[in-house]
Design a protein around this motif. Sequence first.
Motif, PDB file in Angstrom:
ATOM      1  N   LEU A  57       0.833  -1.204   0.000  1.00 12.67           N
ATOM      2  CA  LEU A  57       0.000   0.000   0.000  1.00 12.67           C
ATOM      3  C   LEU A  57       0.870   1.257   0.000  1.00 12.67           C
ATOM      4  O   LEU A  57       0.541   2.256  -0.650  1.00 12.67           O
ATOM      5  CB  LEU A  57      -0.959  -0.018   1.209  1.00 12.67           C
ATOM      6  CG  LEU A  57      -1.884   1.184   1.350  1.00 12.67           C
ATOM      7  CD1 LEU A  57      -2.662   1.471   0.065  1.00 12.67           C
ATOM      8  CD2 LEU A  57      -2.877   0.978   2.497  1.00 12.67           C
ATOM      9  N   GLU A  58       1.989   1.189   0.695  1.00  4.85           N
ATOM     10  CA  GLU A  58       2.857   2.375   0.735  1.00  4.85           C
ATOM     11  C   GLU A  58       3.481   2.650  -0.626  1.00  4.85           C
ATOM     12  O   GLU A  58       3.582   3.811  -1.058  1.00  4.85           O
ATOM     13  CB  GLU A  58       3.937   2.178   1.812  1.00  4.85           C
ATOM     14  CG  GLU A  58       3.334   2.240   3.215  1.00  4.85           C
ATOM     15  CD  GLU A  58       4.140   1.519   4.282  1.00  4.85           C
ATOM     16  OE1 GLU A  58       3.797   1.656   5.468  1.00  4.85           O
ATOM     17  OE2 GLU A  58       5.099   0.787   3.942  1.00  4.85           O
ATOM     18  N   PRO A  85      -0.997   2.465   7.151  1.00  5.43           N
ATOM     19  CA  PRO A  85      -1.051   3.510   6.112  1.00  5.43           C
ATOM     20  C   PRO A  85      -2.474   3.817   5.654  1.00  5.43           C
ATOM     21  O   PRO A  85      -2.782   4.965   5.323  1.00  5.43           O
ATOM     22  CB  PRO A  85      -0.206   2.943   4.968  1.00  5.43           C
ATOM     23  CG  PRO A  85      -0.060   1.493   5.220  1.00  5.43           C
ATOM     24  CD  PRO A  85      -0.185   1.316   6.701  1.00  5.43           C
ATOM     25  N   LEU A  86      -3.364   2.809   5.647  1.00  5.59           N
ATOM     26  CA  LEU A  86      -4.718   3.038   5.116  1.00  5.59           C
ATOM     27  C   LEU A  86      -5.405   4.210   5.825  1.00  5.59           C
ATOM     28  O   LEU A  86      -5.960   5.112   5.195  1.00  5.59           O
ATOM     29  CB  LEU A  86      -5.579   1.777   5.267  1.00  5.59           C
ATOM     30  CG  LEU A  86      -7.062   1.979   4.928  1.00  5.59           C
ATOM     31  CD1 LEU A  86      -7.247   2.179   3.430  1.00  5.59           C
ATOM     32  CD2 LEU A  86      -7.915   0.805   5.415  1.00  5.59           C
ATOM     33  N   PHE A  87      -5.379   4.179   7.158  1.00  8.28           N
ATOM     34  CA  PHE A  87      -6.137   5.182   7.904  1.00  8.28           C
ATOM     35  C   PHE A  87      -5.619   6.598   7.626  1.00  8.28           C
ATOM     36  O   PHE A  87      -6.396   7.543   7.517  1.00  8.28           O
ATOM     37  CB  PHE A  87      -6.094   4.876   9.417  1.00  8.28           C
ATOM     38  CG  PHE A  87      -7.120   3.853   9.810  1.00  8.28           C
ATOM     39  CD1 PHE A  87      -6.999   2.540   9.396  1.00  8.28           C
ATOM     40  CD2 PHE A  87      -8.219   4.195  10.566  1.00  8.28           C
ATOM     41  CE1 PHE A  87      -7.954   1.580   9.741  1.00  8.28           C
ATOM     42  CE2 PHE A  87      -9.175   3.257  10.917  1.00  8.28           C
ATOM     43  CZ  PHE A  87      -9.042   1.944  10.499  1.00  8.28           C
ATOM     44  N   THR A  88      -4.300   6.724   7.520  1.00 11.71           N
ATOM     45  CA  THR A  88      -3.767   8.072   7.297  1.00 11.71           C
ATOM     46  C   THR A  88      -3.914   8.487   5.838  1.00 11.71           C
ATOM     47  O   THR A  88      -4.083   9.668   5.532  1.00 11.71           O
ATOM     48  CB  THR A  88      -2.304   8.145   7.782  1.00 11.71           C
ATOM     49  OG1 THR A  88      -2.281   7.698   9.137  1.00 11.71           O
ATOM     50  CG2 THR A  88      -1.769   9.562   7.737  1.00 11.71           C
ATOM     51  N   LEU A  89      -3.901   7.507   4.930  1.00 15.55           N
ATOM     52  CA  LEU A  89      -4.119   7.857   3.520  1.00 15.55           C
ATOM     53  C   LEU A  89      -5.535   8.383   3.278  1.00 15.55           C
ATOM     54  O   LEU A  89      -5.767   9.117   2.321  1.00 15.55           O
ATOM     55  CB  LEU A  89      -3.832   6.644   2.613  1.00 15.55           C
ATOM     56  CG  LEU A  89      -2.340   6.313   2.450  1.00 15.55           C
ATOM     57  CD1 LEU A  89      -2.157   4.966   1.773  1.00 15.55           C
ATOM     58  CD2 LEU A  89      -1.624   7.414   1.664  1.00 15.55           C
ATOM     59  N   ALA A 124     -12.184   3.336   8.571  1.00 17.02           N
ATOM     60  CA  ALA A 124     -11.152   4.238   8.024  1.00 17.02           C
ATOM     61  C   ALA A 124     -11.765   5.407   7.265  1.00 17.02           C
ATOM     62  O   ALA A 124     -11.053   6.291   6.819  1.00 17.02           O
ATOM     63  CB  ALA A 124     -10.216   3.450   7.105  1.00 17.02           C
ATOM     64  N   ARG A 125     -13.104   5.402   7.092  1.00 18.57           N
ATOM     65  CA  ARG A 125     -13.837   6.443   6.349  1.00 18.57           C
ATOM     66  C   ARG A 125     -13.432   6.472   4.885  1.00 18.57           C
ATOM     67  O   ARG A 125     -13.157   7.522   4.304  1.00 18.57           O
ATOM     68  CB  ARG A 125     -13.624   7.820   6.987  1.00 18.57           C
ATOM     69  CG  ARG A 125     -14.168   7.910   8.393  1.00 18.57           C
ATOM     70  CD  ARG A 125     -13.953   9.294   8.978  1.00 18.57           C
ATOM     71  NE  ARG A 125     -14.674   9.479  10.221  1.00 18.57           N
ATOM     72  CZ  ARG A 125     -14.302   8.996  11.392  1.00 18.57           C
ATOM     73  NH1 ARG A 125     -13.219   8.273  11.500  1.00 18.57           N
ATOM     74  NH2 ARG A 125     -15.025   9.212  12.478  1.00 18.57           N
ATOM     75  N   ASP A 152     -10.907  12.417  -3.709  1.00 23.29           N
ATOM     76  CA  ASP A 152      -9.565  12.507  -3.129  1.00 23.29           C
ATOM     77  C   ASP A 152      -9.404  11.515  -1.972  1.00 23.29           C
ATOM     78  O   ASP A 152      -9.112  11.883  -0.827  1.00 23.29           O
ATOM     79  CB  ASP A 152      -9.318  13.962  -2.655  1.00 23.29           C
ATOM     80  CG  ASP A 152      -7.869  14.182  -2.254  1.00 23.29           C
ATOM     81  OD1 ASP A 152      -7.005  13.368  -2.648  1.00 23.29           O
ATOM     82  OD2 ASP A 152      -7.592  15.167  -1.535  1.00 23.29           O
ATOM     83  N   ILE A 153      -9.564  10.219  -2.301  1.00 26.25           N
ATOM     84  CA  ILE A 153      -9.619   9.203  -1.231  1.00 26.25           C
ATOM     85  C   ILE A 153      -9.217   7.848  -1.820  1.00 26.25           C
ATOM     86  O   ILE A 153      -9.535   7.562  -2.972  1.00 26.25           O
ATOM     87  CB  ILE A 153     -11.061   9.137  -0.652  1.00 26.25           C
ATOM     88  CG1 ILE A 153     -11.135   8.370   0.663  1.00 26.25           C
ATOM     89  CG2 ILE A 153     -12.066   8.562  -1.623  1.00 26.25           C
ATOM     90  CD1 ILE A 153     -11.244   9.247   1.851  1.00 26.25           C
TER      91      ILE A 153
END
Length: 584
Positions: A57-58, A85-89, A124-125, A152-153
């Motif tokens: 993912l990174e 990384p998912l949550f912060t992305l 994670a929205r 943008d997600i």
Amino acid sequence: MVPMLLSGNEAVARGAWAAGALVGVGYPGTPSTQALEVFAQMDGVYAEWAPNEKVALEVAAGASMGGARSLVTMKHVGMNVAADPLFTLAYTGVGAGLVIFVADDPGMHSSQNEQDSRNWGPFARVPVLEPSDSSEALEFTRAGFDLSERFDIPVIVRSTTRISHSKGVVELTRDQARKPVGAYVKDIGKWVMMPAMARVRRASLDERVRQMASYAEESPLNRIELRDRSLGIVTSGVCYQYVREALPGASVFKMGLSFPLPAGALAEFERSVERLVVVEEADNYLESSLRALGLSPEPIGLPEAGELSPGLVARALGGDPPKTRDAVPGLPPRPPLMCPGCPHRGAYDALRKVKAIVMGDIGCYTLGALAPLSSMDSCVCMGASVGMAHGMRLAGQGSERPVVAVIGDSTFTHSGVTGLMDLAYNGSDALVCILDNRITAMTGHQQNPVSGMTLQGRPTTEVDLEALCRSVGVKRVRTVDPHDLAAAEKAVREEVASDALSVIIFRAPCALLIKEMDQPYAVDEDLCTACRLCIRLGCPAISKGEGGKAHIDVMLCVGCADCVQVCKFSAIELTGPACDIGGV
Ligand SMILES: Cc1ncc(C[n+]2csc(CCOP(=O)(O)OP(=O)(O)O)c2C)c(N)n1
């Protein structure tokens, strides 16, 4: 329009390609693996296996930030690894479109647990798209890239085993050209998530979720099919197919976008039907979401775990169970077994001799837990063996039976090496056995950092496992051929006797990588005493023959000679010519 028969996984690869994706990154795991393998073969793309899902993912996040549409693939448990990384992305958003394809495995056909990846949506929205067949797998993946850029997600495309592995007709339309990579524009407010910036992006995320929720009300990804109004069913994914088969007359709200949900459209649907129910497998994700929106679906008592089927749905809702053919009676059970010639067998033979408590891990070698090897005590998640061996020692185990961790090469590079660092750092004296068969065998022979080959077939650097283990602080590192049973036993005995942390690398290629079989062996019945020592190796080529004596099936024997070494009566000897089996 060209019709093609594609599995859901193939369709995801096609959808990403049709969306102009340039980069694909993943870590293998059934039932997701094929998506990246197929994507890797498309024209004009770059694809790679990462050592684990977090790294995958990174890498894709960097590619997206740099302007390339990117696809990430993994199985459901991989999302746990990639969750950081998912949550912060979700906060940072994307550069070019970023789609995460995750395949769940209800019923655990080839997994250690069940997880419902729809839950990552509200957690994670991030939006979650749920295709119901191969055609939608292509369309939703393609649409996922557009949604990713529009809101943008990162976007999750969630499938399950039945969607990933079943084939369906897909109409291929003209594919989009590869999107050229745009100029990179520095923007630390968007990409550097230190608290001051993260707070701003958190507010932006909430606003983006609101926008997505209002998009969901009109989205063509959701579909209302009004038929008989006496029953209205909210469903998604493969369950939509079960509902259509079991209750063809019912009204259906088919969710394609499972997060965010269209509150208004769902309330309208509830008003337009007499009874509202939810049909879903895995978690009661939709049902509890509907309740949270103030709707009142009737409970219908579907199973809490495992897969649904048209029959189960029909029985719960009073439809006609579809006719199915009964299984042919009397078929023998076929439990999974290590292949003839599997190098893992030699390692377990040695561990059994020292009566080790074996903290296990996930791979073909997990089969060492089963009889007759019966040499593994735990299997929790990838990489867990190493830390658990340390924990066992902390609990005081190991004075009567040595504590050993067993881990495959792919699993070690996925998440075992960090555990080993911990053991070295904190002064553990456990023994860690790395079963290095040069490939990720369990999931179907994917390359990994020790294989010397990339996903797209380019020769590359191999991780030097010995040097890696030494570099994290392990002083005792040795390598042994697991087919040399005496050497394997000697190495294990010496390392469990030492009072230091040690690593034994059992290195021999997976039996299915070997192109030319050695000569098969046969049992001399005059010499065989029916002692069963060879049978205890658990080789599928050896069975109990007449009078309890061993029998070797020459069609299965690959001539590894493990059994020759355990036979105390020299009753196993070479026979017949060697033959070329072509290899895998
Ligand atoms: C987080 C996670 N990702 C992927 C998988 C799927 N998976 C199970 S075992 C395995 C790797 C096995 O390879 P290796 O450790 O080399 O052992 P081998 O099968 O070759 O003996 C993978 C990718 C998983 N169980 N968990």
